[in-house]
Design a protein around this motif. Structure first.
Motif, PDB file in Angstrom:
ATOM      1  N   ALA A  88      10.315  77.630  -1.221  1.00 12.23           N
ATOM      2  CA  ALA A  88       8.953  77.320  -0.773  1.00 12.23           C
ATOM      3  C   ALA A  88       8.437  76.047  -1.435  1.00 12.23           C
ATOM      4  O   ALA A  88       7.729  75.257  -0.803  1.00 12.23           O
ATOM      5  CB  ALA A  88       8.032  78.497  -1.077  1.00 12.23           C
ATOM      6  N   ARG A  89       8.799  75.806  -2.688  1.00 15.86           N
ATOM      7  CA  ARG A  89       8.332  74.613  -3.400  1.00 15.86           C
ATOM      8  C   ARG A  89       8.832  73.333  -2.725  1.00 15.86           C
ATOM      9  O   ARG A  89       8.075  72.385  -2.547  1.00 15.86           O
ATOM     10  CB  ARG A  89       8.796  74.654  -4.849  1.00 15.86           C
ATOM     11  CG  ARG A  89       8.310  73.465  -5.655  1.00 15.86           C
ATOM     12  CD  ARG A  89       8.708  73.551  -7.099  1.00 15.86           C
ATOM     13  NE  ARG A  89       8.077  74.735  -7.667  1.00 15.86           N
ATOM     14  CZ  ARG A  89       8.526  75.370  -8.734  1.00 15.86           C
ATOM     15  NH1 ARG A  89       9.583  74.934  -9.365  1.00 15.86           N
ATOM     16  NH2 ARG A  89       7.912  76.439  -9.197  1.00 15.86           N
ATOM     17  N   GLU A  90      10.106  73.316  -2.328  1.00 15.30           N
ATOM     18  CA  GLU A  90      10.667  72.129  -1.681  1.00 15.30           C
ATOM     19  C   GLU A  90      10.043  71.902  -0.306  1.00 15.30           C
ATOM     20  O   GLU A  90       9.767  70.770   0.078  1.00 15.30           O
ATOM     21  CB  GLU A  90      12.191  72.230  -1.556  1.00 15.30           C
ATOM     22  CG  GLU A  90      12.913  72.076  -2.868  1.00 15.30           C
ATOM     23  CD  GLU A  90      13.122  73.399  -3.587  1.00 15.30           C
ATOM     24  OE1 GLU A  90      12.665  74.444  -3.068  1.00 15.30           O
ATOM     25  OE2 GLU A  90      13.708  73.391  -4.667  1.00 15.30           O
ATOM     26  N   VAL A  91       9.819  72.980   0.426  1.00 17.37           N
ATOM     27  CA  VAL A  91       9.206  72.865   1.748  1.00 17.37           C
ATOM     28  C   VAL A  91       7.770  72.374   1.611  1.00 17.37           C
ATOM     29  O   VAL A  91       7.318  71.498   2.362  1.00 17.37           O
ATOM     30  CB  VAL A  91       9.275  74.210   2.508  1.00 17.37           C
ATOM     31  CG1 VAL A  91       8.473  74.151   3.790  1.00 17.37           C
ATOM     32  CG2 VAL A  91      10.727  74.571   2.801  1.00 17.37           C
ATOM     33  N   TRP A  92       7.055  72.897   0.616  1.00 17.91           N
ATOM     34  CA  TRP A  92       5.671  72.462   0.392  1.00 17.91           C
ATOM     35  C   TRP A  92       5.641  70.987  -0.016  1.00 17.91           C
ATOM     36  O   TRP A  92       4.758  70.240   0.404  1.00 17.91           O
ATOM     37  CB  TRP A  92       5.012  73.338  -0.657  1.00 17.91           C
ATOM     38  CG  TRP A  92       3.552  73.049  -0.813  1.00 17.91           C
ATOM     39  CD1 TRP A  92       2.955  72.412  -1.856  1.00 17.91           C
ATOM     40  CD2 TRP A  92       2.521  73.350   0.122  1.00 17.91           C
ATOM     41  NE1 TRP A  92       1.607  72.314  -1.632  1.00 17.91           N
ATOM     42  CE2 TRP A  92       1.310  72.883  -0.425  1.00 17.91           C
ATOM     43  CE3 TRP A  92       2.491  73.978   1.362  1.00 17.91           C
ATOM     44  CZ2 TRP A  92       0.095  73.019   0.228  1.00 17.91           C
ATOM     45  CZ3 TRP A  92       1.276  74.114   2.003  1.00 17.91           C
ATOM     46  CH2 TRP A  92       0.101  73.631   1.443  1.00 17.91           C
ATOM     47  N   ALA A  93       6.589  70.554  -0.831  1.00 14.43           N
ATOM     48  CA  ALA A  93       6.656  69.146  -1.240  1.00 14.43           C
ATOM     49  C   ALA A  93       6.929  68.252  -0.031  1.00 14.43           C
ATOM     50  O   ALA A  93       6.345  67.166   0.088  1.00 14.43           O
ATOM     51  CB  ALA A  93       7.735  68.948  -2.298  1.00 14.43           C
TER      52      ALA A  93
END
Length: 121
Positions: free
Chosen positions: A11-16
């Motif tokens: 989720a962190r990479e997608v949010w970034a």
């Protein structure tokens, strides 16, 4: 981006990545999604230098093969959990497509795409 090669995005990479689409002057998410067919067309014709014809075909075929294959890391017969690995592969593919579409739009803006439009003599 924190995700390494071969690792599925969290989720962190997608949010970034979503944050990248919200930067001033950067192509937005809908523009990137709309550019995906042009990106594939330019890659298949060999006009876009950052994505080879073979690489585009390989990623597409591998993603489709994994999604339709009955052989998965977690079998699809296990409700919800069995679909999570498919969702992860799909998210990895979409993330890569959105990121590369952004690069493609920047390439088009810089005049890289104009050579494809000019008539050949």
């Amino acid at each position: 981006m924190a995700a390494g090669k071969g690792r599925r995005p969290g989720a962190r990479e997608v949010w970034a990545l979503y944050g990248e689409t919200r930067q001033p002057g950067a192509p937005g998410l809908m523009a990137r999604i709309g550019a995906a067919p042009r990106l594939f067309g330019a890659a298949v014709r060999g006009e876009y230098p950052h994505l080879s014809r073979g690489k585009a075909a390989l990623y597409t075929l591998l993603t489709l093969a994994y999604l339709v294959s009955p052989l998965d890391a977690v079998p699809d017969v296990i409700p919800v959990i069995g679909w999570m690995d498919d969702a992860g592969v799909l998210m990895w593919t979409v993330r890569g497509l959105v990121r590369e579409s952004g690069r493609f739009l920047e390439w088009e803006r810089s005049g890289g795409g104009s050579a494809a439009v000019e008539p050949r003599r």
